[in-house]
Write a protein that holds these residues in place. Sequence first.
Motif, PDB file in Angstrom:
ATOM      1  N   SER A  87      25.910  40.241  27.269  1.00  0.00           N
ATOM      2  CA  SER A  87      26.633  39.568  26.186  1.00  0.00           C
ATOM      3  C   SER A  87      27.134  38.226  26.682  1.00  0.00           C
ATOM      4  CB  SER A  87      27.818  40.412  25.688  1.00  0.00           C
ATOM      5  OG  SER A  87      28.823  40.500  26.678  1.00  0.00           O
ATOM      6  N   ALA A  88      27.233  37.277  25.744  1.00  0.00           N
ATOM      7  CA  ALA A  88      27.754  35.952  26.068  1.00  0.00           C
ATOM      8  C   ALA A  88      28.284  35.314  24.804  1.00  0.00           C
ATOM      9  CB  ALA A  88      26.663  35.073  26.687  1.00  0.00           C
ATOM     10  N   SER A  89      29.423  34.666  24.913  1.00  0.00           N
ATOM     11  CA  SER A  89      30.012  33.968  23.765  1.00  0.00           C
ATOM     12  C   SER A  89      30.673  32.689  24.239  1.00  0.00           C
ATOM     13  CB  SER A  89      31.030  34.861  23.046  1.00  0.00           C
ATOM     14  OG  SER A  89      32.116  35.174  23.898  1.00  0.00           O
ATOM     15  N   LEU A  90      30.666  31.708  23.356  1.00  0.00           N
ATOM     16  CA  LEU A  90      31.272  30.410  23.648  1.00  0.00           C
ATOM     17  C   LEU A  90      32.273  30.095  22.554  1.00  0.00           C
ATOM     18  CD1 LEU A  90      31.255  27.826  25.424  1.00  0.00           C
ATOM     19  CD2 LEU A  90      29.452  26.931  23.935  1.00  0.00           C
ATOM     20  N   SER A  91      33.541  29.949  22.939  1.00  0.00           N
ATOM     21  CA  SER A  91      34.602  29.585  22.007  1.00  0.00           C
ATOM     22  C   SER A  91      35.232  28.298  22.485  1.00  0.00           C
ATOM     23  CB  SER A  91      35.655  30.700  21.929  1.00  0.00           C
ATOM     24  OG  SER A  91      36.711  30.341  21.063  1.00  0.00           O
ATOM     25  N   GLY A  92      34.954  27.204  21.768  1.00  0.00           N
ATOM     26  CA  GLY A  92      35.364  25.903  22.277  1.00  0.00           C
ATOM     27  C   GLY A  92      34.620  25.642  23.572  1.00  0.00           C
ATOM     28  N   CYS A  93      35.369  25.400  24.656  1.00  0.00           N
ATOM     29  CA  CYS A  93      34.754  25.223  25.976  1.00  0.00           C
ATOM     30  C   CYS A  93      34.866  26.492  26.813  1.00  0.00           C
ATOM     31  CB  CYS A  93      35.405  24.064  26.720  1.00  0.00           C
ATOM     32  SG  CYS A  93      34.992  22.422  26.054  1.00  0.00           S
ATOM     33  N   GLY A  94      35.353  27.595  26.234  1.00  0.00           N
ATOM     34  CA  GLY A  94      35.517  28.835  26.968  1.00  0.00           C
ATOM     35  C   GLY A  94      34.280  29.707  26.883  1.00  0.00           C
ATOM     36  N   LEU A  95      33.667  29.974  28.029  1.00  0.00           N
ATOM     37  CA  LEU A  95      32.438  30.763  28.080  1.00  0.00           C
ATOM     38  C   LEU A  95      32.737  32.131  28.677  1.00  0.00           C
ATOM     39  CD1 LEU A  95      29.327  30.845  27.747  1.00  0.00           C
ATOM     40  CD2 LEU A  95      29.156  29.922  30.067  1.00  0.00           C
ATOM     41  N   SER A  96      32.355  33.187  27.961  1.00  0.00           N
ATOM     42  CA  SER A  96      32.562  34.558  28.423  1.00  0.00           C
ATOM     43  C   SER A  96      31.225  35.268  28.495  1.00  0.00           C
ATOM     44  CB  SER A  96      33.507  35.311  27.479  1.00  0.00           C
ATOM     45  OG  SER A  96      34.784  34.706  27.447  1.00  0.00           O
ATOM     46  N   ILE A  97      30.964  35.904  29.641  1.00  0.00           N
ATOM     47  CA  ILE A  97      29.679  36.561  29.889  1.00  0.00           C
ATOM     48  C   ILE A  97      29.938  37.903  30.553  1.00  0.00           C
ATOM     49  CG2 ILE A  97      27.482  36.408  31.150  1.00  0.00           C
ATOM     50  CD1 ILE A  97      27.833  33.370  31.132  1.00  0.00           C
ATOM     51  N   SER A  98      29.131  38.892  30.232  1.00  0.00           N
ATOM     52  CA  SER A  98      29.187  40.167  30.936  1.00  0.00           C
ATOM     53  C   SER A  98      27.776  40.667  31.189  1.00  0.00           C
ATOM     54  CB  SER A  98      29.989  41.202  30.147  1.00  0.00           C
ATOM     55  OG  SER A  98      29.395  41.445  28.886  1.00  0.00           O
ATOM     56  N   GLY A  99      27.639  41.557  32.176  1.00  0.00           N
ATOM     57  CA  GLY A  99      26.335  42.099  32.506  1.00  0.00           C
ATOM     58  C   GLY A  99      26.405  42.979  33.728  1.00  0.00           C
ATOM     59  N   TYR A 100      25.259  43.202  34.351  1.00  0.00           N
ATOM     60  CA  TYR A 100      25.187  44.078  35.520  1.00  0.00           C
ATOM     61  C   TYR A 100      24.023  43.637  36.400  1.00  0.00           C
ATOM     62  CZ  TYR A 100      21.369  46.276  32.881  1.00  0.00           C
ATOM     63  OH  TYR A 100      20.206  46.498  32.184  1.00  0.00           O
ATOM     64  N   VAL A 101      24.003  44.143  37.626  1.00  0.00           N
ATOM     65  CA  VAL A 101      22.881  43.950  38.535  1.00  0.00           C
ATOM     66  C   VAL A 101      22.214  45.306  38.744  1.00  0.00           C
ATOM     67  CG1 VAL A 101      22.132  43.239  40.835  1.00  0.00           C
ATOM     68  CG2 VAL A 101      24.000  42.022  39.694  1.00  0.00           C
ATOM     69  N   GLY A 102      20.882  45.331  38.659  1.00  0.00           N
ATOM     70  CA  GLY A 102      20.152  46.564  38.885  1.00  0.00           C
ATOM     71  C   GLY A 102      19.281  46.935  37.707  1.00  0.00           C
ATOM     72  N   SER A 103      18.799  48.174  37.721  1.00  0.00           N
ATOM     73  CA  SER A 103      17.942  48.652  36.641  1.00  0.00           C
ATOM     74  C   SER A 103      18.749  49.202  35.481  1.00  0.00           C
ATOM     75  CB  SER A 103      16.994  49.736  37.177  1.00  0.00           C
ATOM     76  OG  SER A 103      17.723  50.801  37.757  1.00  0.00           O
ATOM     77  N   ALA A 104      20.053  49.350  35.671  1.00  0.00           N
ATOM     78  CA  ALA A 104      20.971  49.810  34.623  1.00  0.00           C
ATOM     79  C   ALA A 104      22.384  49.456  35.063  1.00  0.00           C
ATOM     80  CB  ALA A 104      20.827  51.311  34.391  1.00  0.00           C
ATOM     81  N   ALA A 105      23.317  49.587  34.166  1.00  0.00           N
ATOM     82  CA  ALA A 105      24.713  49.341  34.515  1.00  0.00           C
ATOM     83  C   ALA A 105      25.215  50.409  35.480  1.00  0.00           C
ATOM     84  CB  ALA A 105      25.569  49.320  33.253  1.00  0.00           C
ATOM     85  N   ASN A 106      26.317  50.099  36.165  1.00  0.00           N
ATOM     86  CA  ASN A 106      27.044  51.068  37.004  1.00  0.00           C
ATOM     87  C   ASN A 106      26.248  51.535  38.220  1.00  0.00           C
ATOM     88  OD1 ASN A 106      29.276  51.107  35.122  1.00  0.00           O
ATOM     89  ND2 ASN A 106      28.016  52.425  33.815  1.00  0.00           N
ATOM     90  N   GLY A 177      17.412  36.035  36.686  1.00  0.00           N
ATOM     91  CA  GLY A 177      17.364  37.129  35.729  1.00  0.00           C
ATOM     92  C   GLY A 177      16.794  36.689  34.400  1.00  0.00           C
ATOM     93  N   PRO A 178      16.562  37.646  33.498  1.00  0.00           N
ATOM     94  CA  PRO A 178      16.000  37.310  32.186  1.00  0.00           C
ATOM     95  C   PRO A 178      16.930  36.400  31.397  1.00  0.00           C
ATOM     96  CG  PRO A 178      16.750  39.591  32.246  1.00  0.00           C
ATOM     97  CD  PRO A 178      16.814  39.096  33.643  1.00  0.00           C
ATOM     98  N   ASN A 179      16.331  35.500  30.627  1.00  0.00           N
ATOM     99  CA  ASN A 179      17.121  34.587  29.805  1.00  0.00           C
ATOM    100  C   ASN A 179      17.873  35.360  28.724  1.00  0.00           C
ATOM    101  OD1 ASN A 179      16.140  32.327  31.190  1.00  0.00           O
ATOM    102  ND2 ASN A 179      14.334  32.202  29.882  1.00  0.00           N
ATOM    103  N   PHE A 180      19.091  34.907  28.460  1.00  0.00           N
ATOM    104  CA  PHE A 180      19.905  35.504  27.400  1.00  0.00           C
ATOM    105  C   PHE A 180      20.297  34.400  26.439  1.00  0.00           C
ATOM    106  CE2 PHE A 180      23.715  36.924  25.264  1.00  0.00           C
ATOM    107  CZ  PHE A 180      23.472  38.266  25.021  1.00  0.00           C
ATOM    108  N   GLN A 181      19.955  34.570  25.187  1.00  0.00           N
ATOM    109  CA  GLN A 181      20.235  33.538  24.191  1.00  0.00           C
ATOM    110  C   GLN A 181      21.667  33.617  23.710  1.00  0.00           C
ATOM    111  OE1 GLN A 181      17.144  32.482  21.381  1.00  0.00           O
ATOM    112  NE2 GLN A 181      18.626  32.463  19.713  1.00  0.00           N
ATOM    113  N   LEU A 182      22.334  32.480  23.746  1.00  0.00           N
ATOM    114  CA  LEU A 182      23.729  32.395  23.315  1.00  0.00           C
ATOM    115  C   LEU A 182      23.764  32.299  21.795  1.00  0.00           C
ATOM    116  CD1 LEU A 182      26.682  32.075  24.324  1.00  0.00           C
ATOM    117  CD2 LEU A 182      26.297  29.613  24.342  1.00  0.00           C
TER     118      LEU A 182
END
Length: 288
Positions: A87-106, A177-182
């Motif tokens: 996930s990724a969101s941009l509010s004004g100049c504030g950028l928030s991103i989340s994700g994981y490393v590996g074949s799955a989360a955790n 990593g794979p591209n993620f569209q904002l």
Amino acid sequence: VGIKLNGYAGNTLVGGITSGAGNLVANNLYGGIVVAGDTVVGNAILGNSVYSNNGLGLNLGYDAVTVNNGLVGSGANNGMDYPVITSASLSGCGLSISGYVGSAANQSAFANARIEIFKSNNDSSGYGEGQAYIGYTTTDFSGNFTFNGTLTISSLGAGGKLTATATDPNGNTSEFGPNFQLASVSGTCAISQFVDTTKATQLNLTGSGVTVAVIDSGITTQHADFMNGSNSRGIASAKFGLLNLTTEDVYGHGTHVAGIIAGSGAASNGLYRGMAPGASLVNVKVSN
């Protein structure tokens, strides 16, 4: 290939985490940065601008994309898994991103990895390349990550794409990593692109006593930004191979370049000043 690490090239730092340490790796025929060889490990690839390469921007093993398997394995840079942005969101100049490393989360095998976030130039592979560095974060004990930062680059908005790399505590960097569209964007973010001369100004480094030759379309030497009282800081002029008789700038490009170098800011009441406002100029006109 722009940069290739093989043979005895283990434990090499490409780029770095300090300002200006990153490399520009672009327009190469066979890829951007390649880590080749199963025993070539510990190569930290950090803070670089990688784009417009024919092939992967960052390749472990000199082959196609190395798909995540959730393991700290073998091969180039231990086959380090790449980050997956969820996930990724941009509010004004504030950028928030989340994700994981590996074949799955955790997946705790990827705890404490450095995650570098980039604006992607949308490589045809779907993975990177990382054209503009945005910032970094670190995975938690479960291999997941969040990033909350202030955007410092321009031209990232709705439809823009993000990518990332992961570097483990032993200095093994993954592929992009794979591209993620904002898609989630709200408000506006105005970012000025300028040459930062703050430190030079604090140290009173003005370029006084230095002479710079500008080889371009000429300089308007009587421009307010180049005057020292009633005298121009354009101390000499010459032209080469031109029918135009004047050494002055008819079209403005050379004056623009000279202003970036040595403009005093007088014409804009100090708003736009060059890097070395005390430098003298030699005007060398070679084109109209």
